[in-house]
Scaffold this active site. Structure first.
Site: not given
Ligand code: AMP
Length: 658
Positions: A80, A109, A111, A400
């Site tokens: 995570s 990057e 997310k 309506c």
């Molecule tokens: P969280 O679920 O909030 O702990 O965030 C972690 C999750 O972000 C990971 O499980 C990844 O699946 C997701 N994620 C999405 N984009 C990225 C990225 N560019 N790099 C790393 N994790 C990512």
């Protein structure tokens, strides 16, 4: 040519064409050629099943329906990320990293807000794909992942073993289209693309998953046997060379640069075809990563910056009410334009009357508007100190706004719904339902054709279907003379349907197929049903108070009556054709209570009706018999009080058999 050789060449050509089409956006093979070659390959594989390989392009949608998902243990856990919610927290992260590792370069990057998966390749062939699960053990969703065209099934370089990690998502455009289709067919909507992607990836039938057109962004190498990398960027470049769709990534030399990049990603979020819920900052050097290590939960070398929902003030210029395809009235505040999360916002949802009342939103109010993620902007609060004099509380209309029919509150919530049988806003859905298989069963009247008929203004109410002319229909898009005539014939045929189909086709709330059948059999003609009052209706099996009320209200509305008149004039059958098998029980009313041993109560009811008897839900003086099964309760007591004769199961069977 030797068969093996032909198969090999077809696979190579199709794999390249797929890559060019889905990854490079630069197809060199025509769709026609692609389909043709794929068909040829399929034929060969059917003839020589021993030559099928898992990386064959035919295997993307081949799979059978699964019974469940097997567990997959991740050799490298899918960790995570630690969240940071402000620039201060981001700087603290940077300090911690600097103390441990010194001068650094970061990679930033977006997310992706989807589902994390691990893709595993052996000797360059995709062999397994799994969800993240708890990070250590996930579920095997290989079949569904194969349907994603941007996941390569065979890689240019055949490393003994490669595991990559990515985020599966549903493109925003697909999400909107899917929800539109679901709304039309009355299915519950997905709350957001993430939920839709999750539901799709865990489909047991890969053919359904294939229709969801999922996509992926790959962002990490979990394991690469026989390959050395020194930076994260190198790994991403390697993944690109192996035909993966790789997450957009930018190198930043300082945390300041990284934070600027994070802001830019946030501002440009609308341009991605995926939802984002933040940006990820990662230490680029892999040896530094090792030095930093991980806590029990997440790596110390990365942080996820979560964008705060942006809030701004604006003014409510007007409140407008839209009527959706399902008839739900949705109030919307028209606001003075403001920039929020990268877009100009001109309206905000007000959800329903309860929301408006709770926040006390009035026209003229100054309000705080928020856009969290990709969700529709919402009013957070009203700045009452700025309220202009004379602003009055707002109430949704009782009729309506589109057709003027009465509006009712849903049985199960705060939604208000238009009851107009001929409401133009609901026309598409009404007709699609009217024509559906279980209703009037008009073949060829799917959503696309109905949409065309409405566009061409050939139908304005469901009743207009019966006055369509083949010549007009033939002029529509994708319609030839032949299919137009077929459609007219199908409509013509539907005139003779049993009353139960028509009743169901009306789409009266809570009157499903079964209730429609019971009503048709019980009353015989539509006119008889129309004349029945609420109380009598509740005595019918399966018809509760709310349904009875819905039925009476529906038949008393002007639009419903107009629709019925139109259908009558068009010669649509309004009688039940389900002939009773006999009339041995005619004039008798039964009430069934308790559990029967040789049949269900429903079956018993049907058999009584087949012999002309009636079945009612409650005991009254008019009840002829109460049939008491095992563990009969209050109805039996009532029968005894009123002196209604009571039968046991055996006596009922004897009567039925006579
Ligand atoms: P969280 O679920 O909030 O702990 O965030 C972690 C999750 O972000 C990971 O499980 C990844 O699946 C997701 N994620 C999405 N984009 C990225 C990225 N560019 N790099 C790393 N994790 C990512």
């Amino acid at each position: 040519m030797d068969i093996k050789q032909e198969i090999k060449e077809l696979r190579e050509e199709l794999t390249r064409a797929n890559y060019e089409y889905y990854m490079l956006d630069a197809p060199t093979m025509s769709d026609y050629d692609f389909d043709h070659k794929l068909r040829r390959l399929e034929e060969l594989e059917v003839a020589y099943p021993e030559l099928i390989t898992p990386d064959s392009p035919t295997q993307r949608v081949g799979g059978a329906v699964a019974e469940g998902f097997r567990e997959v243990i991740h050799p490298v856990p899918l960790e995570s990320l630690q969240d940071v919610f402000s620039m201060e927290e981001l700087k603290e992260f940077d300090q911690r990293v600097m103390e441990a590792a010194g001068q650094l370069v970061y990679d930033v990057e977006p997310k992706v807000d989807g589902l994390s998966v691990a893709l595993e390749y052996e000797n360059g062939v995709f062999v397994r794909g799994a969800t993240r699960g708890d990070g250590r053990v996930g579920e095997d969703v290989t079949q569904n992942l194969r349907t994603i065209h941007s996941i390569p099934l065979r890689l240019p370089e055949a490393l003994p073993r490669l595991i990559v990690r990515g985020e599966v998502y549903m493109p925003k455009s697909v999400f909107h289209q899917l929800n539109e289709e679901r709304e039309l067919s009355g299915k519950p909507l997905f709350a957001n693309p993430r939920n839709a992607a999750a539901g799709s990836l865990r489909q047991l039938d890969p053919k359904v998953a294939a229709k969801r057109r999922l996509n992926i962004q790959v962002f990490n190498i979990q394991l690469a046997e026989g390959k050395e990398f020194s930076t994260h960027t190198e790994t991403l470049e390697y993944l690109e060379s192996q035909h993966f769709r790789v997450i957009p990534h930018t190198l930043c030399r300082t945390i300041q640069e990284a934070s600027e990049r994070i802001m830019a990603i946030g501002d440009g979020r609308e341009d991605f075809d995926f939802d984002i819920d933040g940006a990820v900052v990662k230490v680029n050097s892999l040896s530094d990563r090792e030095l930093l290590g991980s806590t029990a939960k997440f790596p110390r070398w990365a942080a996820a910056y979560k964008y705060p929902p942006e809030k701004k003030t604006s003014k409510v210029v007007d409140i407008v009410v839209q009527v959706g395809r399902t008839g739900v009235l949705t109030p919307k505040a028209v606001i003075e334009p403001v920039r929020l999360a990268g877009t100009t916002v001109t309206n905000a949802t007000l959800h329903n009357q309860d929301f408006i009342t709770e926040k006390d939103v009035r026209i003229g109010d100054t309000v705080l508007v928020q856009k969290a993620g990709e969700i529709i902007p919402e009013i957070v609060s009203v700045l009452k100190e700025h309220r202009p004099e004379g602003a009055v509380p707002y109430f949704l209309p009782e009729r309506c706004p589109v057709c003027g029919a009465a509006v009712v509150r849903d049985e199960d919530g705060a939604a208000l719904r238009c009851t107009g049988a001929e409401c133009p806003a609901q026309l598409l859905r009404h007709i699609v339902h009217f024509a559906s298989r279980d209703a009037m069963d008009i073949e060829g009247l799917g959503p696309a054709n109905v949409e065309n008929l409405i566009q061409a203004e050939l139908i304005k109410t469901p009743g207009d279907l019966y006055s369509l002319q083949a010549a007009d229909v033939a002029k529509l898009e994708r319609m030839g003379k032949r299919s137009a005539q077929n459609l007219i014939d199908a409509i013509e045929k539907s005139r003779h349907n049993d009353l139960s189909r028509l009743l169901y086709a009306f789409g009266i709330r809570q009157v499903g197929q079964r209730a429609a059948q019971t009503l048709a059999r019980q009353f015989g003609t539509l006119d008889a049903l129309i004349e029945t009052d609420e109380e009598t209706l509740t005595e019918v099996e399966d018809i509760g108070e709310i349904t009875a009320k819905n039925i009476v209200e529906w038949f008393s509305s002007q639009q419903s009556r107009h629709l019925i008149e139109t259908l009558k004039a068009a010669g649509v059958n309004m009688e039940s054709t389900a002939e009773p098998v006999g009339d041995g029980l005619a004039g008798l009313t039964f009430v069934l209570t308790g559990e029967l041993s040789t049949m269900t109560r429903k079956e018993a009811g049907e058999r009584i009706q087949m012999l002309g008897g009636k079945v009612s839900g409650s005991v009254s003086k008019k009840t002829s018999y109460v049939v008491a099964g095992e563990a009969a309760g209050s109805k039996l007591r009532k029968a005894q009080e009123l002196g209604v004769p009571v039968l046991d199961e055996e006596e009922l069977l004897a009567m039925l058999e006579k």
